[in-house]
Enzyme design. Structure first.
Site, PDB file in Angstrom:
ATOM      1  N   CYS A 220     -39.777 -90.692  76.368  1.00 51.00           N
ATOM      2  CA  CYS A 220     -39.840 -91.695  77.592  1.00 51.00           C
ATOM      3  C   CYS A 220     -39.846 -93.090  77.261  1.00 51.00           C
ATOM      4  O   CYS A 220     -40.365 -93.953  77.455  1.00 51.00           O
ATOM      5  CB  CYS A 220     -41.235 -91.616  78.215  1.00 51.00           C
ATOM      6  SG  CYS A 220     -41.702 -89.709  78.252  1.00 51.00           S
TER       7      CYS A 220
ATOM      8  N   GLU B 126     -29.589-102.743  42.926  1.00 58.41           N
ATOM      9  CA  GLU B 126     -30.483-102.038  43.755  1.00 58.41           C
ATOM     10  C   GLU B 126     -30.010-101.319  44.818  1.00 58.41           C
ATOM     11  O   GLU B 126     -30.274-101.928  46.080  1.00 58.41           O
ATOM     12  CB  GLU B 126     -31.399-103.218  44.078  1.00 58.41           C
ATOM     13  CG  GLU B 126     -32.267-103.834  43.046  1.00 58.41           C
ATOM     14  CD  GLU B 126     -32.894-105.083  43.297  1.00 58.41           C
ATOM     15  OE1 GLU B 126     -32.832-105.366  44.686  1.00 58.41           O
ATOM     16  OE2 GLU B 126     -33.724-105.796  42.421  1.00 58.41           O
ATOM     17  N   PRO B 127     -28.972-100.528  44.888  1.00 50.78           N
ATOM     18  CA  PRO B 127     -28.462 -99.908  45.949  1.00 50.78           C
ATOM     19  C   PRO B 127     -29.256 -98.942  46.543  1.00 50.78           C
ATOM     20  O   PRO B 127     -29.951 -97.908  45.708  1.00 50.78           O
ATOM     21  CB  PRO B 127     -27.278 -99.303  45.549  1.00 50.78           C
ATOM     22  CG  PRO B 127     -27.503 -98.974  44.251  1.00 50.78           C
ATOM     23  CD  PRO B 127     -28.412 -99.788  43.572  1.00 50.78           C
ATOM     24  N   GLY B 128     -29.407 -99.053  48.059  1.00 48.50           N
ATOM     25  CA  GLY B 128     -30.255 -97.855  48.551  1.00 48.50           C
ATOM     26  C   GLY B 128     -28.949 -97.211  49.604  1.00 48.50           C
ATOM     27  O   GLY B 128     -28.853 -96.026  49.249  1.00 48.50           O
TER      28      GLY B 128
ATOM     29  N   GLY C 148     -27.079-103.452  49.054  1.00 45.16           N
ATOM     30  CA  GLY C 148     -26.558-104.086  50.215  1.00 45.16           C
ATOM     31  C   GLY C 148     -25.029-103.497  50.314  1.00 45.16           C
ATOM     32  O   GLY C 148     -24.300-103.672  51.621  1.00 45.16           O
TER      33      GLY C 148
ATOM     34  N   ARG D 182     -32.480 -95.725  63.934  1.00 53.18           N
ATOM     35  CA  ARG D 182     -31.332 -96.759  63.738  1.00 53.18           C
ATOM     36  C   ARG D 182     -30.513 -97.180  64.946  1.00 53.18           C
ATOM     37  O   ARG D 182     -30.375 -98.262  65.226  1.00 53.18           O
ATOM     38  CB  ARG D 182     -30.413 -96.334  62.698  1.00 53.18           C
ATOM     39  CG  ARG D 182     -31.078 -96.232  61.143  1.00 53.18           C
ATOM     40  CD  ARG D 182     -30.066 -95.890  60.137  1.00 53.18           C
ATOM     41  NE  ARG D 182     -29.268 -97.298  59.801  1.00 53.18           N
ATOM     42  CZ  ARG D 182     -28.355 -97.155  60.546  1.00 53.18           C
ATOM     43  NH1 ARG D 182     -27.423 -96.148  61.021  1.00 53.18           N
ATOM     44  NH2 ARG D 182     -27.408 -98.249  60.119  1.00 53.18           N
TER      45      ARG D 182
ATOM     46  N   TYR E 142     -32.218 -94.502  55.542  1.00 54.06           N
ATOM     47  CA  TYR E 142     -33.214 -95.290  56.712  1.00 54.06           C
ATOM     48  C   TYR E 142     -32.971 -94.266  57.859  1.00 54.06           C
ATOM     49  O   TYR E 142     -33.267 -94.633  59.073  1.00 54.06           O
ATOM     50  CB  TYR E 142     -32.430 -96.534  57.040  1.00 54.06           C
ATOM     51  CG  TYR E 142     -32.465 -97.355  55.866  1.00 54.06           C
ATOM     52  CD1 TYR E 142     -33.771 -97.985  55.303  1.00 54.06           C
ATOM     53  CD2 TYR E 142     -31.283 -97.928  55.254  1.00 54.06           C
ATOM     54  CE1 TYR E 142     -33.597 -98.779  54.095  1.00 54.06           C
ATOM     55  CE2 TYR E 142     -31.104 -98.705  54.011  1.00 54.06           C
ATOM     56  CZ  TYR E 142     -32.135 -99.065  53.635  1.00 54.06           C
ATOM     57  OH  TYR E 142     -32.165 -99.813  52.403  1.00 54.06           O
TER      58      TYR E 142
HETATM   59  C1  LIG Z   1     -33.668-102.873  50.804  1.00 56.14           C
HETATM   60  C2  LIG Z   1     -33.396-103.709  49.570  1.00 56.14           C
HETATM   61  C3  LIG Z   1     -32.239-103.202  48.803  1.00 56.14           C
HETATM   62  C4  LIG Z   1     -31.391-102.213  49.301  1.00 56.14           C
HETATM   63  O1  LIG Z   1     -30.499-102.512  50.298  1.00 56.14           O
HETATM   64  P1  LIG Z   1     -29.420-101.513  50.746  1.00 56.14           P
HETATM   65  O2  LIG Z   1     -28.744-102.279  51.809  1.00 56.14           O
HETATM   66  O3  LIG Z   1     -30.190 -99.930  51.050  1.00 56.14           O
HETATM   67  O4  LIG Z   1     -28.522-101.378  49.776  1.00 56.14           O
HETATM   68  C5  LIG Z   1     -32.228-103.709  47.549  1.00 56.14           C
HETATM   69  N1  LIG Z   1     -32.972-104.477  47.064  1.00 56.14           N
HETATM   70  C6  LIG Z   1     -34.020-105.101  48.131  1.00 56.14           C
HETATM   71  C7  LIG Z   1     -34.889-106.356  47.331  1.00 56.14           C
HETATM   72  C8  LIG Z   1     -34.098-104.786  49.195  1.00 56.14           C
HETATM   73  O5  LIG Z   1     -35.116-105.169  49.767  1.00 56.14           O
END
Ligand SMILES: *Cc1c(COP(=O)(O)O)cnc(C)c1O
Length: 434
Positions: free
Chosen positions: A358, A288-290, A238, A327, A387
């Site tokens: 369109c 769990e960083p994305g 997050g 996005r 994303y």
């Molecule tokens: C999407 C998600 C993340 C990653 O979120 P980011 O905002 O991209 O860091 C981590 N844990 C879980 C369970 C998620 O669904």
């Protein structure tokens, strides 16, 4: 730091001229910087000093096999949300045994696949899911490692579509029912209670909600350790990134651009606030960083089709569209837009930057000021590594964009542009129409 810079008039990714990439592979094309991803990994993994950290990259943000392999080489594990993602981890030659499986609706087939491949843990979102995982594990004659996702009812102060830790979201089990859920889980013969999990939302821009959520869940994690011997606490992902002035600042996060002492959230601020609340637990901490890992490591290259001058309104029509980068249409989100060739002699242009689809929603930016650019010239959407490609579609029968990875002065196509034959290969006309 990210590794996109002007060298003279030309925008480069590391030592590669982005116009050269567009010339070779066409547009729209995503370009990712390996060095930026490595910096992001090192900075975040190093932020929780003194703790036993396992970083599980949330691969839904960008799941290209080359990106996964790069993170695996750096030492990352993965947070995955489907059987398809699990197969990607294997295909990338990476480690399922340190990876976790999240998501509110895992199928029996997906659970079986994960168990057969030795998943580190399932992150369970409901009581019916406990029963399902137990059932599948029983059929295989194994114990399934699990953690339950706690919904701490904290407002992440982010966009409604990416808030996940409020009690009215579909995610997790409220803290007040969590003890009962663990009691129930402990009674299943084929479940092993390994940890506890939370994830409160995406693109957070302040540390307060993380502190509040960890503050709520940590005492419960301590109880679970005493009672069930759990070994880890996953505090989710997050952490947000910079979208405004992403290029000029060169910053890794928006907060780096703010004066020291007034930065609401950096990996260092995150670590300093959370380590004291976590270190006494004696638990492994999963991250769990994305978005943070890949967001500022990617750009989307696009070519200008037309500059359409209207009555009181200009439209810059480009060859990327909402199917390539959804996005802005989906979250009203901002991406900085810059020319690949900077020319200070050009006039400024104020225009809506739009794709050819369109739909009025196919708009990347309204009344954006940028250097005047004309037909055939190239632009980049910054901070498009997370994303971006991962959420793209084939709407309007537009093939999926190409993807390129840069490392120093080397670059390679890591996903070819989708052809018409690939797009329509699975379709067929039934006999009764012939
Ligand atoms: C999407 C998600 C993340 C990653 O979120 P980011 O905002 O991209 O860091 C981590 N844990 C879980 C369970 C998620 O669904």
């Amino acid at each position: 730091m990210h590794h996109f810079r002007y060298t003279g008039p030309n925008l480069q990714c590391e030592s590669v001229d982005l116009a050269e990439v567009a010339r070779l592979y066409g547009t729209p094309t995503y370009v990712y910087s390996a060095a930026t991803m490595a910096d992001n990994y090192a900075r975040l993994a190093g932020s929780l000093t003194g703790l036993d950290v396992q970083l599980c990259y949330a691969m839904k943000a960008n799941s290209n096999l080359a990106v996964l392999r790069h993170f695996a080489n750096l030492g990352a594990a993965f947070d995955l949300v489907s059987g398809g993602e699990l197969r990607r981890v294997i295909a990338a030659g990476a480690d399922v045994k340190r990876s976790v499986f999240a998501g509110v609706g895992k199928t029996e087939g997906e659970i079986k696949l994960a168990l057969e491949n030795g998943i580190f843990s399932f992150h369970v979102e409901s009581e019916p899911e406990l029963a399902r995982i137990n059932h599948v594990a029983g059929q295989l004659g194994v114990k399934a490692p699990i953690a339950i996702r706690i919904n701490p009812d904290v407002d992440a102060h982010t966009h409604a579509k990416i808030t996940t830790g409020k009690s009215d979201n579909k995610f997790g089990i409220p803290l007040k029912y969590a003890a009962a859920a663990y009691e129930a889980a402990a009674k299943y013969p084929y479940l092993a209670l390994k940890g506890v999990q939370m994830h409160i939302g995406s693109q957070l821009t302040e540390v307060g909600p993380f502190v509040e959520a960890v503050g709520k869940v940590a005492p419960f994690a301590a109880e679970l350790k005493a009672k069930f011997g759990i070994s880890y606490f996953s505090i989710g992902g997050g952490i947000g990134i910079v979208y405004r002035e992403a290029l000029a600042s060169g910053a890794q996060t928006w907060w780096d651009t703010q004066p020291e002492g007034t930065r609401p959230l950096t990996p260092e601020v995150y670590g300093a606030a959370l380590v004291p609340r976590l270190k006494g637990l004696g638990l492994k901490i999963l991250l769990e960083p994305g978005r943070f890992m890949v967001g500022n490591a990617g750009v989307l290259l696009s070519r200008v089709e037309h500059l359409k001058r209207g009555a009181g309104k200009n439209f810059l029509i480009v060859d990327a569209a909402m199917n390539d980068l959804v996005r802005p249409a989906m979250y009203e989100s901002y991406h900085e837009i810059v020319p690949l060739h900077r020319d200070s002699s050009r006039r400024a242009l104020v225009a809506d930057v739009v794709g050819p689809i369109c739909e009025s929603g196919d708009c990347f930016a309204k009344d954006r000021q940028l250097q005047e650019v004309g037909e055939g010239e190239l632009i980049a959407f910054m901070s498009a590594g997370a994303y971006g490609y991962a959420m793209s579609s084939r709407y309007n029968t537009r093939g999926m964009a190409a993807e390129v990875l840069v490392k120093d002065s080397a670059f390679e196509l890591i996903n070819g542009r989708e052809t018409f034959e690939q797009m329509t290969g699975g379709e067929k006309i039934p006999a009764f129409l012939k």
